[in-house]
Enzyme design. Structure first.
Site, mmCIF file in Angstrom:
data_model
loop_
_atom_site.group_PDB
_atom_site.id
_atom_site.type_symbol
_atom_site.label_atom_id
_atom_site.label_comp_id
_atom_site.label_asym_id
_atom_site.label_seq_id
_atom_site.Cartn_x
_atom_site.Cartn_y
_atom_site.Cartn_z
ATOM 1 N N CYS A 1 0.870 -1.177 0.000
ATOM 2 C CA CYS A 1 0.000 0.000 0.000
ATOM 3 C C CYS A 1 0.905 1.224 0.000
ATOM 4 O O CYS A 1 2.118 1.110 0.110
ATOM 5 C CB CYS A 1 -0.848 0.016 1.264
ATOM 6 S SG CYS A 1 -1.846 -1.457 1.413
ATOM 7 N N ARG B 1 1.203 1.810 -5.977
ATOM 8 C CA ARG B 1 1.434 0.789 -4.955
ATOM 9 C C ARG B 1 0.174 0.006 -4.611
ATOM 10 O O ARG B 1 0.218 -0.954 -3.846
ATOM 11 C CB ARG B 1 1.970 1.443 -3.675
ATOM 12 C CG ARG B 1 3.249 2.206 -3.877
ATOM 13 C CD ARG B 1 3.698 2.816 -2.584
ATOM 14 N NE ARG B 1 4.079 1.799 -1.636
ATOM 15 C CZ ARG B 1 5.284 1.255 -1.550
ATOM 16 N NH1 ARG B 1 6.223 1.632 -2.378
ATOM 17 N NH2 ARG B 1 5.538 0.331 -0.657
ATOM 18 N N TRP C 1 -3.778 -1.805 -1.398
ATOM 19 C CA TRP C 1 -3.811 -3.023 -2.202
ATOM 20 C C TRP C 1 -4.290 -4.103 -1.233
ATOM 21 O O TRP C 1 -3.586 -4.464 -0.285
ATOM 22 C CB TRP C 1 -2.427 -3.345 -2.750
ATOM 23 C CG TRP C 1 -2.432 -4.434 -3.758
ATOM 24 C CD1 TRP C 1 -2.805 -4.333 -5.065
ATOM 25 C CD2 TRP C 1 -2.038 -5.799 -3.569
ATOM 26 N NE1 TRP C 1 -2.671 -5.540 -5.698
ATOM 27 C CE2 TRP C 1 -2.211 -6.467 -4.810
ATOM 28 C CE3 TRP C 1 -1.575 -6.539 -2.484
ATOM 29 C CZ2 TRP C 1 -1.925 -7.812 -4.978
ATOM 30 C CZ3 TRP C 1 -1.289 -7.879 -2.652
ATOM 31 C CH2 TRP C 1 -1.464 -8.500 -3.893
ATOM 32 N N ASN D 1 1.228 0.321 5.925
ATOM 33 C CA ASN D 1 1.607 -0.542 4.805
ATOM 34 C C ASN D 1 2.422 -1.685 5.378
ATOM 35 O O ASN D 1 3.433 -1.444 6.042
ATOM 36 C CB ASN D 1 2.451 0.262 3.796
ATOM 37 C CG ASN D 1 3.107 -0.629 2.773
ATOM 38 O OD1 ASN D 1 2.536 -1.633 2.366
ATOM 39 N ND2 ASN D 1 4.312 -0.285 2.351
ATOM 40 N N GLY D 2 1.991 -2.925 5.131
ATOM 41 C CA GLY D 2 2.706 -4.082 5.675
ATOM 42 C C GLY D 2 1.689 -5.128 6.083
ATOM 43 O O GLY D 2 0.518 -5.049 5.704
ATOM 44 N N GLU E 1 10.262 -12.357 -20.895
ATOM 45 C CA GLU E 1 9.996 -11.003 -20.416
ATOM 46 C C GLU E 1 9.003 -10.271 -21.349
ATOM 47 O O GLU E 1 8.070 -9.618 -20.883
ATOM 48 C CB GLU E 1 11.315 -10.221 -20.283
ATOM 49 C CG GLU E 1 11.176 -8.740 -19.981
ATOM 50 C CD GLU E 1 10.336 -8.411 -18.741
ATOM 51 O OE1 GLU E 1 10.039 -9.316 -17.941
ATOM 52 O OE2 GLU E 1 9.944 -7.238 -18.601
ATOM 53 N N LYS F 1 5.199 -8.945 -20.304
ATOM 54 C CA LYS F 1 4.693 -7.572 -20.498
ATOM 55 C C LYS F 1 3.320 -7.587 -21.157
ATOM 56 O O LYS F 1 2.403 -6.914 -20.725
ATOM 57 C CB LYS F 1 5.649 -6.731 -21.369
ATOM 58 C CG LYS F 1 6.921 -6.297 -20.746
ATOM 59 C CD LYS F 1 6.800 -5.218 -19.688
ATOM 60 C CE LYS F 1 6.646 -5.787 -18.309
ATOM 61 N NZ LYS F 1 7.778 -6.229 -17.604
ATOM 62 N N GLU G 1 0.667 -8.892 -18.737
ATOM 63 C CA GLU G 1 0.312 -7.946 -17.671
ATOM 64 C C GLU G 1 -0.565 -6.808 -18.158
ATOM 65 O O GLU G 1 -1.587 -6.508 -17.562
ATOM 66 C CB GLU G 1 1.583 -7.263 -17.132
ATOM 67 C CG GLU G 1 2.378 -8.031 -16.172
ATOM 68 C CD GLU G 1 3.556 -7.201 -15.689
ATOM 69 O OE1 GLU G 1 3.573 -6.842 -14.523
ATOM 70 O OE2 GLU G 1 4.476 -6.908 -16.498
ATOM 71 N N HIS H 1 7.566 -30.237 -28.033
ATOM 72 C CA HIS H 1 7.260 -31.383 -27.164
ATOM 73 C C HIS H 1 5.918 -31.193 -26.452
ATOM 74 O O HIS H 1 5.772 -31.582 -25.299
ATOM 75 C CB HIS H 1 8.389 -31.569 -26.140
ATOM 76 C CG HIS H 1 9.698 -31.913 -26.782
ATOM 77 N ND1 HIS H 1 10.046 -33.185 -27.143
ATOM 78 C CD2 HIS H 1 10.715 -31.106 -27.178
ATOM 79 C CE1 HIS H 1 11.248 -33.175 -27.706
ATOM 80 N NE2 HIS H 1 11.673 -31.911 -27.740
ATOM 81 N N LYS I 1 2.738 -2.662 -7.846
ATOM 82 C CA LYS I 1 4.142 -2.452 -8.218
ATOM 83 C C LYS I 1 5.076 -3.242 -7.310
ATOM 84 O O LYS I 1 6.077 -3.776 -7.748
ATOM 85 C CB LYS I 1 4.460 -0.953 -8.133
ATOM 86 C CG LYS I 1 5.879 -0.577 -8.545
ATOM 87 C CD LYS I 1 6.058 -0.666 -10.031
ATOM 88 C CE LYS I 1 7.456 -0.313 -10.482
ATOM 89 N NZ LYS I 1 7.725 -0.838 -11.832
HETATM 90 O O1 M6R Z 1 10.589 -5.005 -7.312
HETATM 91 P P1 M6R Z 1 10.943 -6.360 -7.884
HETATM 92 O O2 M6R Z 1 11.825 -6.275 -9.056
HETATM 93 O O3 M6R Z 1 11.456 -7.309 -6.853
HETATM 94 O O4 M6R Z 1 9.545 -6.931 -8.388
HETATM 95 C C1 M6R Z 1 9.447 -8.207 -8.916
HETATM 96 C C2 M6R Z 1 8.145 -8.427 -9.641
HETATM 97 O O5 M6R Z 1 7.060 -8.257 -8.776
HETATM 98 C C3 M6R Z 1 7.988 -7.465 -10.819
HETATM 99 O O6 M6R Z 1 9.053 -7.574 -11.702
HETATM 100 C C4 M6R Z 1 6.669 -7.762 -11.584
HETATM 101 O O7 M6R Z 1 6.744 -8.995 -12.224
HETATM 102 C C5 M6R Z 1 6.387 -6.624 -12.544
HETATM 103 N N1 M6R Z 1 5.000 -6.331 -12.539
HETATM 104 C C6 M6R Z 1 6.807 -6.911 -13.931
HETATM 105 O O8 M6R Z 1 6.430 -5.950 -14.844
#
Ligand code: M6R
Length: 616
Positions: free
Chosen positions: A2, A29, A78, A104-105, A485, A489, A492, A508, A611
């Site tokens: 959060c 966040r 969140w 936050n936590g 990667e 993207k 997401e 396979h 994030k």
């Molecule tokens: O802050 P971090 O790099 O540790 O975060 C890791 C993942 O949560 C982060 O890369 C996530 O997969 C992103 N949404 C990717 O775009």
């Protein structure tokens, strides 16, 4: 997970409007709900609701508080404990409605605490773990002469878990108390006038550049334009150094772009140029550490994990030792009985706050003689506290939930370490090493040229794929990291299903899904895997797959087999090929961005994501 923001001032300014803007800058966040509390005439006024901030604002004016208010706290959530409802939104209050807390936590022992407090007569209004905090403080206020700081310290003794929290008390218009353990918290200050607390620096960057970074187990007392830090356990005063933040405000705002994600993709080149400047001394130290280690592990989550896969490949080429790449959430499970001594773990994390990454290294360090090298984008983040060596990538603040510029800087950092290893081991001549350096140095220009010249082509490809919901992203060798990667993207931000996979392994099983028009993106730099990849392209083409290839500028063979071709303006030589995860990935970032736009989605706020993931 959060975001929190707070202000205390002696100036004639609208604290409501300032915290509203501050919390908006932290919305990356979490955006399940938002709330603000302000203190006016010994009363706490709370406004909160579920939903994104701008949507809530259409229903209630979150920023409208009396001008006489000098204190306000805000929160963007969140959801973890309890659904995203108004009741579960922060701030949370005690039974007397005089103590307000934003947090936050995660409070791990909240069930026990809640039962204990309930049996003492406390009434809870939400399902959250956070709500136990104001009630616990309330309990201790009676014994502590209504001293908020002392009562919070007592309350925190009973709490197990992580927190960055801010609290205020209706009868004390002179202070906000904040505390930190394992969740980020920074203090911004305009001396003599106004003090801010926030989960992240960009939240107050337009207001001040002077800041203090809080460490675990610290408490701070915020007064107007002043702050004092204390050790939570001993209560002793802590001297702290004021830091001047040099990021431009622009870097923390959207600039002229429609979305942070697009802005941050266009910042790839600049982020790389800044990261190229990481001190040679630091890199050489890391090279020595890796060279003398018997075992090397690399761990991370999400995009950072895919950067690890690329980086592992590059380092191994020059180091000649196998590097075990293990997702952080599986680290303990996989190594419980086989973790080796005299080992090094490289932990990658943009935020430095991903709890699974932190836990992996803390577990390993307890178990064996292990050194931790952390590569992160955030100075002072939690991960850095458990590390023996920290390298900070210079991507600047990344606000978009999808990691973009931080991915390329992570791979670059690992590539720079790899070249230091090559120098140390003398396995390449100085002339050869120079050529690799020059190739790395040219990556910003290659990406810049691509981004400037290919928006139309990318949009054309997006248009032809508009109706496709399933994709393969295939590659061989180091490019499997790029395929994974790039696939992540698109998944997401454009809500498509993607299998990012080895092109060879795909026959396979996965190939059985291919029908006429099934889209397959092949990542095909002209490296040692290229010839065999041609065969894989043909296998998928002959089954009706729609082939989109990502190739080097002068490619002919795979380009000729493809329905659509994306060309990366880089030379076809071994010096550039090994760094293709840096130069090829931005094309896939751009593809994902425009696919998201064409699907009317918000690429900065993908569904169900946050994030920073600080839950297991
Ligand atoms: O802050 P971090 O790099 O540790 O975060 C890791 C993942 O949560 C982060 O890369 C996530 O997969 C992103 N949404 C990717 O775009």
């Amino acid at each position: 997970m959060c975001g929190i923001f707070g202000i205390i001032t002696n100036q004639d300014i609208s604290v409501g409007k300032i915290v509203f803007e501050g919390i908006r800058r932290l919305e990356y966040r979490g955006y399940d709900s938002c709330g603000i509390v302000s203190l006016t005439d010994s009363q706490l006024i709370v406004k909160k609701d579920s939903g994104k901030i701008d949507d809530i604002q259409k229903r209630i004016d979150l920023s409208d508080f009396p001008l006489s208010s000098k204190i306000a706290l805000a929160h963007t959530r969140w959801a973890t404990h309890g659904p995203p409802t108004k009741e579960n939104s922060h701030p949370h209050l005690d039974c007397t409605s005089k103590i307000a807390v934003v947090h936050n936590g995660i409070i791990d022992n909240f069930i026990e605490l809640r039962e204990e407090l309930s049996s003492n007569g406390h009434v809870f209004k939400s399902d959250t773990d956070t709500e136990v905090i104001p009630h616990l403080i309330e309990e201790f206020m009676k014994q502590n002469n209504n001293d908020l700081k002392g009562s919070l310290r007592e309350a925190l003794k009973k709490i197990k878990g992580s927190y960055a929290l801010a609290a205020c008390y209706a009868e004390d218009p002179e202070s906000i108390i904040v505390a930190r353990k394992e969740s980020p918290l920074v203090i911004g200050i305009e001396e003599g006038k106004t003090t801010y607390c926030a989960s992240d620096i960009p939240a107050f960057l337009p207001l001040t550049r002077s800041c203090y970074i809080m460490n675990d187990n610290e408490i701070a007392v915020l007064k107007s334009g002043e702050v004092e830090f204390f050790d939570r356990k001993t209560g002793q005063f802590i001297e702290k150094e004021l830091q001047l933040i040099e990021w431009s405000i622009d870097a923390a705002e959207k600039g002229g772009y429609d979305h942070f994600m697009l802005k941050e993709i266009y910042e790839d080149p600049m982020a790389l140029m800044r990261t190229m400047k990481i001190s040679q001394r630091e890199l050489s130290l890391l090279a020595h550490m890796l060279w003398s280690a018997d075992n090397i592990y690399i761990t991370a989550a999400g995009t950072s994990f895919y950067a690890s896969l690329a980086g592992k490949f590059i380092i191994t080429k020059f180091l000649g030792k196998y590097i075990h790449a293990i997702e952080c959430s599986e680290f303990k499970n996989q190594l419980e009985n086989s973790l080796k001594d005299n080992a090094i773990i490289i932990a990658l994390s943009q935020s430095g706050e991903t709890i699974d990454t932190i836990e992996a290294i803390r577990w390993a360090k307890k178990k064996k003689n292990i050194k931790i090298i952390t590569v992160t984008n955030v100075v002072g983040s939690s991960l850095t506290r458990y590390s023996d060596k920290v390298i900070v990538t210079q991507a600047g603040p990344e606000i978009g939930v999808a990691a973009t510029k931080t991915y390329v800087t992570q791979v670059l950092t690992l590539a720079l370490i790899a070249l230091e290893i090559a120098k140390l081991r003398r396995i390449e001549t100085p002339e050869e090493i120079e050529k690799y350096y020059n190739a790395l140095k040219s990556t910003p220009q290659i990406i810049e040229k691509f981004l400037n010249e290919n928006v139309e082509l990318i949009n054309e490809i997006v248009k032809t794929l508009e109706k496709s919901v399933n994709f393969f992203f295939l590659a061989r060798g180091i490019s499997i990291a790029t395929a994974k990667e790039g696939g992540l993207k698109l998944k997401e931000v454009a809500c498509r299903f993607i299998e990012g996979y080895s092109a060879a392994h795909a026959k396979h099983g996965p190939i059985s899904l291919v029908r006429e028009g099934f889209p397959i993106i092949f990542v095909a730099p002209p490296d040692e895997t290229y010839q065999r990849l041609i065969g894989n392209v043909m296998e998928f083409k002959s089954r009706g797959g729609k082939i989109i290839s990502l190739v080097a500028e002068d490619d002919t063979k795979i380009a000729n087999l493809s329905d659509m071709v994306i060309r990366i303006p880089q030379p076809s030589d071994k010096y550039h090929n090994i760094f293709s995860p840096i130069t090829f990935t931005p094309a896939l970032q751009l593809l994902a961005y425009y696919a998201s736009i064409s699907s009317n989605l918000d690429p900065d706020k993908p569904l169900n994501l946050s994030k920073t993931v600080t839950v297991h």
